[in-house]
Design a protein around this motif. Sequence first.
Motif, mmCIF file in Angstrom:
data_model
loop_
_atom_site.group_PDB
_atom_site.id
_atom_site.type_symbol
_atom_site.label_atom_id
_atom_site.label_comp_id
_atom_site.label_asym_id
_atom_site.label_seq_id
_atom_site.Cartn_x
_atom_site.Cartn_y
_atom_site.Cartn_z
ATOM 1 N N LYS B 33 9.514 -34.078 -5.619
ATOM 2 C CA LYS B 33 10.617 -33.165 -5.939
ATOM 3 C C LYS B 33 11.015 -32.384 -4.684
ATOM 4 N N GLN B 34 12.195 -31.780 -4.738
ATOM 5 C CA GLN B 34 12.652 -30.934 -3.626
ATOM 6 C C GLN B 34 11.658 -29.809 -3.354
ATOM 7 N N GLU B 35 11.153 -29.222 -4.440
ATOM 8 C CA GLU B 35 10.200 -28.120 -4.314
ATOM 9 C C GLU B 35 8.806 -28.626 -4.638
ATOM 10 N N PHE B 36 7.839 -28.268 -3.800
ATOM 11 C CA PHE B 36 6.459 -28.674 -4.072
ATOM 12 C C PHE B 36 5.506 -27.719 -3.376
ATOM 13 N N GLU B 37 4.259 -27.748 -3.838
ATOM 14 C CA GLU B 37 3.231 -26.921 -3.195
ATOM 15 C C GLU B 37 2.359 -27.804 -2.318
ATOM 16 N N VAL B 38 2.297 -27.496 -1.050
ATOM 17 C CA VAL B 38 1.558 -28.331 -0.108
ATOM 18 C C VAL B 38 0.108 -28.514 -0.561
ATOM 19 N N ALA B 39 -0.537 -27.440 -0.973
ATOM 20 C CA ALA B 39 -1.967 -27.505 -1.317
ATOM 21 C C ALA B 39 -2.219 -28.477 -2.470
ATOM 22 N N SER B 40 -1.399 -28.408 -3.526
ATOM 23 C CA SER B 40 -1.651 -29.280 -4.679
ATOM 24 C C SER B 40 -1.299 -30.730 -4.354
ATOM 25 N N GLU B 41 -0.290 -30.931 -3.514
ATOM 26 C CA GLU B 41 0.039 -32.298 -3.099
ATOM 27 C C GLU B 41 -1.135 -32.896 -2.312
ATOM 28 N N ARG B 42 -1.736 -32.081 -1.474
ATOM 29 C CA ARG B 42 -2.867 -32.583 -0.677
ATOM 30 C C ARG B 42 -4.064 -32.931 -1.548
ATOM 31 N N LEU B 43 -4.316 -32.101 -2.580
ATOM 32 C CA LEU B 43 -5.427 -32.379 -3.494
ATOM 33 C C LEU B 43 -5.251 -33.731 -4.157
ATOM 34 N N LEU B 44 -4.017 -34.006 -4.571
ATOM 35 C CA LEU B 44 -3.684 -35.278 -5.208
ATOM 36 C C LEU B 44 -4.021 -36.453 -4.282
ATOM 37 N N LEU B 45 -3.677 -36.301 -3.012
ATOM 38 C CA LEU B 45 -3.919 -37.369 -2.038
ATOM 39 C C LEU B 45 -5.407 -37.568 -1.805
ATOM 40 N N ALA B 62 12.690 -44.039 4.778
ATOM 41 C CA ALA B 62 12.647 -43.428 3.448
ATOM 42 C C ALA B 62 13.765 -42.394 3.298
ATOM 43 N N PRO B 63 14.172 -42.103 2.066
ATOM 44 C CA PRO B 63 15.135 -41.021 1.846
ATOM 45 C C PRO B 63 14.573 -39.701 2.393
ATOM 46 N N ALA B 64 15.486 -38.788 2.726
ATOM 47 C CA ALA B 64 15.092 -37.510 3.336
ATOM 48 C C ALA B 64 14.037 -36.769 2.510
ATOM 49 N N ILE B 65 14.097 -36.916 1.200
ATOM 50 C CA ILE B 65 13.175 -36.183 0.330
ATOM 51 C C ILE B 65 11.714 -36.546 0.636
ATOM 52 N N LEU B 66 11.453 -37.808 0.988
ATOM 53 C CA LEU B 66 10.083 -38.194 1.343
ATOM 54 C C LEU B 66 9.729 -37.690 2.739
ATOM 55 N N LYS B 67 10.707 -37.695 3.647
ATOM 56 C CA LYS B 67 10.426 -37.219 5.006
ATOM 57 C C LYS B 67 10.076 -35.736 4.976
ATOM 58 N N GLN B 68 10.820 -34.972 4.161
ATOM 59 C CA GLN B 68 10.546 -33.543 4.030
ATOM 60 C C GLN B 68 9.099 -33.332 3.559
ATOM 61 N N TRP B 69 8.717 -34.103 2.571
ATOM 62 C CA TRP B 69 7.388 -34.024 1.987
ATOM 63 C C TRP B 69 6.324 -34.412 3.025
ATOM 64 N N LEU B 70 6.591 -35.509 3.748
ATOM 65 C CA LEU B 70 5.657 -35.962 4.787
ATOM 66 C C LEU B 70 5.496 -34.905 5.876
ATOM 67 N N ASP B 71 6.627 -34.365 6.335
ATOM 68 C CA ASP B 71 6.602 -33.375 7.420
ATOM 69 C C ASP B 71 5.739 -32.170 7.048
ATOM 70 N N GLU B 72 5.731 -31.821 5.741
ATOM 71 C CA GLU B 72 4.992 -30.624 5.331
ATOM 72 C C GLU B 72 3.572 -30.922 4.841
ATOM 73 N N VAL B 73 3.406 -32.037 4.137
ATOM 74 C CA VAL B 73 2.107 -32.306 3.498
ATOM 75 C C VAL B 73 1.125 -32.990 4.452
ATOM 76 N N PHE B 74 1.615 -33.969 5.195
ATOM 77 C CA PHE B 74 0.715 -34.697 6.096
ATOM 78 C C PHE B 74 0.392 -33.849 7.324
ATOM 79 N N SER B 75 -0.831 -33.971 7.776
ATOM 80 C CA SER B 75 -1.273 -33.179 8.916
ATOM 81 C C SER B 75 -2.533 -33.816 9.475
ATOM 82 N N ASN B 77 -4.742 -32.367 11.367
ATOM 83 C CA ASN B 77 -5.876 -31.445 11.384
ATOM 84 C C ASN B 77 -6.253 -30.871 10.023
ATOM 85 N N GLN B 78 -5.261 -30.828 9.116
ATOM 86 C CA GLN B 78 -5.523 -30.138 7.854
ATOM 87 C C GLN B 78 -5.662 -31.061 6.650
#
Lengths: 213, 213
Positions: B33-45, B62-75, B77-78
Amino acid sequence: MIVAHPEIDNSTTQQFFKEGLAGFDNYEWHEIKQEFEVASERLLLIKADRIVFQFPLYWYSAPAILKQWLDEVFSVNQLDLSGKELGLVVSTGSPSKDFQAGGTEKYAMSEVLRPYEMLANRMGMKYLTPVVIHQFAYLKETDKQQLLVRYQQYVTNEQFASFNGQVNWFVKGLNERVADNPEVAKLLSVLEENEEQRHDLSWNVEQFKQDED
Amino acid sequence: MIVAHPEIDNSTTQQFFKEGLAGFDNYEWHEIKQEFEVASERLLLIKADRIVFQFPLYWYSAPAILKQWLDEVFSVNQLDLSGKELGLVVSTGSPSKDFQAGGTEKYAMSEVLRPYEMLANRMGMKYLTPVVIHQFAYLKETDKQQLLVRYQQYVTNEQFASFNGQVNWFVKGLNERVADNPEVAKLLSVLEENEEQRHDLSWNVEQFKQDED
């Protein structure tokens, strides 16, 4: 210049480039925002001869903000950019040695940026060799100055890829901007003299070649 | 399943896949979704063994919506995803013949999807051969059914890439779901018999090889 950076004001690299274009007038600096009007963005593109995407590399592609813009603004049927040039100015925190077979990243930057090359191909545009900046923060001052001149030419010089085009750009720029300074006038005459000698040499080499045939 | 589609409810392809997973229970369907919580997305992964990005190809990524998610969720170090698998399910309106040297798109799909392969590499994940669907709307019914089984295995079968793993998956699935149906029981015994014969043949071929050495 289609500039896409989520925190552009805090980016040393982006500010360095932005300031480096002061004094030139044949370009437009356009920062991508979250909100935009497709029609006006397209008008901007249609006016340009060369379109350059400038962005930091996040996960091997542009930040989401540019993808959002691309997904909405670019269109095979509703936007004709054929014959125009597409350039990229890409900054990354990884060193250039990582981007090769056997390197940490395994693939060359040419491969990383394939989707943009394919975009240009699909739109009938000419893909320009990208300007890739590795680890800007670690560059020495002289390297930064060289990068800046390369960048200025990429943005403002129609013939940036040939040596001759580069010399003409320097001569024109010096003439226009600071020719009443005697130091610069001296530099200018040296440049022009060198260029004449280069022409003579080229001509002579050509003659030798013809004699051999 | 990390599913990214700006209009998922109107996408025949996405609904086809979603319905195709009914009856399986070893997967999670997660629409970005457009709005998401980084912490809960990471737990899922972190919970998953195999992470699959499923999306339509827009401008060779990928559509921008996945890039936005990747840019914020993937890391790097974290978020530790090392050892997990990364798969892709990608749909495109262009035919497969376009994606090769001399074709309209010039480059193979493996090259288009390089950024995701490099993402997997950087995160220490195993990159799975992507499932690419060309021109879903034009597929014949039998091709759609074959695609569906391939997709189901890609999502739910730990050993989807080997013939043996595929047979085991079929046998297990038939046993679990419909073994009290006499028609299916017959199919099942044929499958198991074939698999035994295959084992015998493999063993014999191995013996011949050893004799030759």
